[in-house]
Write a protein that holds these residues in place. Sequence first.
Motif, short mmCIF file in Angstrom:
data_model
loop_
_atom_site.label_atom_id
_atom_site.label_comp_id
_atom_site.label_asym_id
_atom_site.label_seq_id
_atom_site.Cartn_x
_atom_site.Cartn_y
_atom_site.Cartn_z
N PRO A 116 44.65 15.56 43.62
CA PRO A 116 45.37 15.55 44.95
C PRO A 116 45.28 14.39 45.89
O PRO A 116 45.91 13.82 46.71
CB PRO A 116 45.32 16.78 45.85
N SER A 117 43.93 13.78 45.67
CA SER A 117 43.45 12.55 46.44
C SER A 117 44.21 11.39 46.09
O SER A 117 44.22 10.57 47.16
CB SER A 117 41.93 12.29 46.11
N LEU A 118 45.01 11.52 45.08
CA LEU A 118 45.95 10.22 44.89
C LEU A 118 46.97 10.10 45.85
O LEU A 118 47.72 8.95 46.08
CB LEU A 118 46.41 10.10 43.62
N LEU A 119 47.07 11.23 46.87
CA LEU A 119 48.13 10.93 47.88
C LEU A 119 47.68 10.73 49.25
O LEU A 119 48.56 10.54 50.11
CB LEU A 119 48.78 12.62 47.98
N LYS A 120 46.25 10.48 49.23
CA LYS A 120 45.72 10.25 50.47
C LYS A 120 46.25 8.79 50.95
O LYS A 120 46.51 7.92 50.56
CB LYS A 120 44.22 10.22 50.42
N SER A 121 46.49 8.95 52.27
CA SER A 121 46.96 7.55 53.02
C SER A 121 45.57 6.67 53.81
O SER A 121 45.94 5.60 54.12
CB SER A 121 47.93 7.89 54.31
N GLY A 122 44.80 7.39 53.89
CA GLY A 122 43.62 6.82 54.58
C GLY A 122 43.57 6.86 56.10
O GLY A 122 42.70 6.32 56.65
N ARG A 123 44.43 7.59 56.42
CA ARG A 123 44.49 7.51 58.03
C ARG A 123 43.64 8.75 58.57
O ARG A 123 43.37 8.84 59.83
CB ARG A 123 45.93 7.93 58.40
N GLN A 124 43.43 9.90 57.73
CA GLN A 124 42.26 10.61 58.00
C GLN A 124 40.80 10.32 57.45
O GLN A 124 40.70 9.70 56.37
CB GLN A 124 42.73 12.07 57.45
N ASP A 125 39.81 10.50 58.37
CA ASP A 125 38.56 10.29 57.86
C ASP A 125 37.72 11.37 57.12
O ASP A 125 38.35 12.41 56.81
CB ASP A 125 37.46 9.89 59.34
N ASP A 126 36.63 11.22 56.54
CA ASP A 126 35.83 12.12 55.91
C ASP A 126 35.65 13.39 56.59
O ASP A 126 35.48 14.48 55.96
CB ASP A 126 34.58 11.49 55.34
N ALA A 127 35.48 13.33 57.81
CA ALA A 127 35.16 14.55 58.85
C ALA A 127 36.33 15.26 58.74
O ALA A 127 36.25 16.59 58.56
CB ALA A 127 34.78 14.13 60.21
N PHE A 128 37.48 14.90 58.53
CA PHE A 128 38.72 15.72 58.64
C PHE A 128 38.88 16.64 57.40
O PHE A 128 39.17 17.84 57.29
CB PHE A 128 39.89 14.73 58.64
N TYR A 129 38.58 15.78 56.21
CA TYR A 129 38.64 16.76 54.95
C TYR A 129 37.59 17.70 54.84
O TYR A 129 37.71 18.47 54.21
CB TYR A 129 38.69 15.62 53.83
N GLN A 130 36.36 17.41 55.56
CA GLN A 130 35.13 18.09 55.43
C GLN A 130 35.66 19.56 56.13
O GLN A 130 35.25 20.64 55.60
CB GLN A 130 33.99 17.53 55.94
N ARG A 131 36.05 19.28 57.36
CA ARG A 131 36.75 20.52 58.11
C ARG A 131 37.52 21.33 57.14
O ARG A 131 37.70 22.34 57.39
CB ARG A 131 37.26 20.13 59.39
N MET A 132 38.59 20.42 56.71
CA MET A 132 39.64 21.24 55.78
C MET A 132 38.81 22.16 54.56
O MET A 132 39.13 23.31 54.43
CB MET A 132 40.46 20.24 55.12
N TRP A 133 37.85 21.65 54.01
CA TRP A 133 37.24 22.31 52.82
C TRP A 133 36.33 23.46 53.38
O TRP A 133 36.33 24.40 52.68
CB TRP A 133 36.52 21.30 51.90
N THR A 134 35.54 23.24 54.55
CA THR A 134 34.98 24.31 55.05
C THR A 134 35.87 25.36 55.51
O THR A 134 35.63 26.50 55.25
CB THR A 134 34.59 23.80 56.33
N ALA A 135 37.19 25.09 55.92
CA ALA A 135 37.93 26.28 56.41
C ALA A 135 38.48 26.85 55.26
O ALA A 135 38.67 28.09 54.92
CB ALA A 135 39.28 25.51 57.09
N LEU A 136 38.69 26.20 54.03
CA LEU A 136 39.19 26.72 52.71
C LEU A 136 37.90 27.69 52.11
O LEU A 136 38.43 28.97 51.53
CB LEU A 136 39.52 25.93 51.90
N GLN A 137 36.61 27.35 52.09
CA GLN A 137 35.72 27.94 51.56
C GLN A 137 35.49 29.28 52.61
O GLN A 137 35.10 30.45 51.99
CB GLN A 137 34.37 27.23 51.51
N ASP A 138 35.59 29.37 53.76
CA ASP A 138 35.13 30.41 54.81
C ASP A 138 36.30 31.37 54.86
O ASP A 138 36.23 32.42 54.93
CB ASP A 138 34.79 29.76 56.13
N GLN A 139 37.50 30.70 54.85
CA GLN A 139 38.67 31.77 55.26
C GLN A 139 39.83 31.54 54.27
O GLN A 139 40.95 32.41 54.26
CB GLN A 139 39.30 31.10 56.51
#
Length: 757
Positions: free
Chosen positions: A251-274
């Motif tokens: 899915p990374s091929l859809l990235k626009s570059g407007r979100q930083d790494d911290a944004f995606y880190q928070r996303m994956w943390t939420a997916l792992q926890d919840q």
Amino acid sequence: MNPRLSALRISLLYLALGTLWVLLSDQWLQKVLIDPASLTRWMEVKRYLFLGITSLLLFFLLWRHFRAQHRALEALLDRERRLSRAFEVVEDGIWDWDLDTHRVHYSPAYAELIGLPHERLSDDLLLWEHRLHPDDRAAVVAAHQDCIEGLRSPLECVYRIRHSDGSYRWVRSSGRVSRDESGRPLRLTGVSRDITRQRNNEDHLRQAAAVFEATQEGLLVTDARGVIVHTNPSFSRITGYSAEDVLGGQPSLLKSGRQDDAFYQRMWTALQDQDVWSGEIWNRRKSGEVYPQWQHIRAVRNDEGELTHYVAVFSDLSSLKRSQHELDFLAHHDPLTGLPNRLLLRERIDQALARAEREQGGGALLSIDLDHFKHINDSLGHNIGDLLIRAVAERLENCLDERCCLARLGGDEFAVVLESQQPHHASSLAQRLLEAMSAPFEVNGQVIYISVSLGVSLFPEDARNVDHLLQHADAALFQAKASGRNLYAFYTPELTARARSHVQVESALRHALDHDELRLYFQPVHDLASGRMVGVESLVRWQHPQKGLIAPSGFIPVAEESGLITAIDAWVLEQACRQMRQWLDAGVGLDFIAVNVSSRLFGRGGLEERVALALEQSGLEPHHLELEITESAVMENFDQALELLCQLRLLGVHLAIDDFGTGYSSLMRLKRMPVHKLKIDQGFVAGLPDESEDAAIACAVIALGQSMGLQVVAEGIERPDQAAFLLTHACNFGQGYWYGAPQPASALLPQLPRDTA
């Protein structure tokens, strides 16, 4: 091996050997033994020896036979035990159909399949056939018959069968036919499996697949490693990528570059926890366009809790964000003209009031309403009406400067906020707007003349808040319309008092309807030639608990504006019919009782049902009821009015056109009306006999009625010379204070004529 044939062989063999033994042994003993005594003794021994040998031989044969039979029986019992255990374990229902007797054996699992105890299962084939779903019965029976006849093999069919709880269960049956050596079918044996849950799951899967394919949201499914394994058509529509472009990718091929790494880190943390994440994200289409998405990602786990997939559902927010801007505009502007609407006008007024207070200034609110705009909509259509509204908005806007804000409040209502410290600027602007509207409009090739009425409320003199300023401007507008239209009026405190009085009267009138405060009065109608009272007209009064008896002029206008006139009319109609019935039963010789029908009740529909119900409930014959409809109500929508008049005429009631001469009837329309009477408006009777114009009109109405076979009634007769003039010119009936004022039924009773028939 045939048991009967085997037994016959053994018996014949035994007979042959026994015969040989007897013959040969006898001959041999006779040759060997010469002594008769010895021969006799050995002959006896030979017999016992034969019995012994044959007994041993029989024992040996029976022992072998019973041992083989025992082993076969044990094997059979073992097979039956294994088969019974298999039947108990297998959830499928097993059945065996004897085609000769048409009896069916069912296993216990089959009994559970249809929800019956095994002991209640009949071996009758009809048990099964009657439980088939009516829609499936013919096809299923035909499939079994085809299998029996050899047209299909093996049997495979899916159908619904009724459970003991009344529901139908889906069943898949399979079976085979057993035949004899000649090919004749002997038995049909098979199994039936309950596939209801499977069918439901399949239906759910089909529905889910349909939703997956048809939903407008984009769907993206990855495996646990994040490799894309599936997309839906909306994914391709939104992103521009086909399924072949992304399957096997990340899915990374859809990235626009407007979100930083911290944004995606928070996303994956939420997916792992919840196991779930939702939020707005900016992605890039295949074309390179960056666009906003609302995305919802959920982790999918199996029964053991192991992660198997990720499912992402997203929607394109581009159009939504554009729509938000458009909605923001529409929320504050009129869609037809693009002008500020009532909501934005309130904000502008609030801002103007704040500036006036801050800067010691002032201004005015002008409420504008088009005169008789409804006639344009009704006659030329709403499309022309909309075009005219746009043209009016444009012309009004051209009359304003930077100190003014024009708004459309809806329908044919506009408003202007003027910020100026000079009060006379408001009147100058109002006059300028009136003059601007005097020129005709050309709309869609048609020339249209229209005027406006304006109400002006000044601030801070008249009001210091938005609501009061709007109310005062509307009150001034009402005053302008009441004064003749095509002019402007300023707000005065008297207008507010009048408006409050209107509200108080309306509230008290509602109370009067609920608490039986209305009274019915009756005014006599006389035959001018004989002087005999022939009928009465029903008139409503209000017996106010504090103010006493209130005439119609004190509450009917309020009732008409508030819509209460419909309920009042219905009450008058019902009470008048009941009163007339009582008078007739008491021997009163009246021909009719007249009831006025308001234009609101006449135009809203259902009048004929109300009249029929009032007649039925009172028991009054229809020819004793006369309905008076104003000429203006009939002319407002003539075709609809004509149809209603015809329906009322069919009921048998009499019809009269009230206030005739004020509604601009044409003779072409008048001759089509199924009416009985014309009533000359009292405004024309008041000037008789001296006023030449009134006399000419009255004579013309009488002559018109006579020529069309209609009776004519003159109302408002207050002097004998008026009655004499009307009688001279052959007017049929008259009513007014000369003959009697409106009175309650009890006061009028002694004056009523008696039926001499």
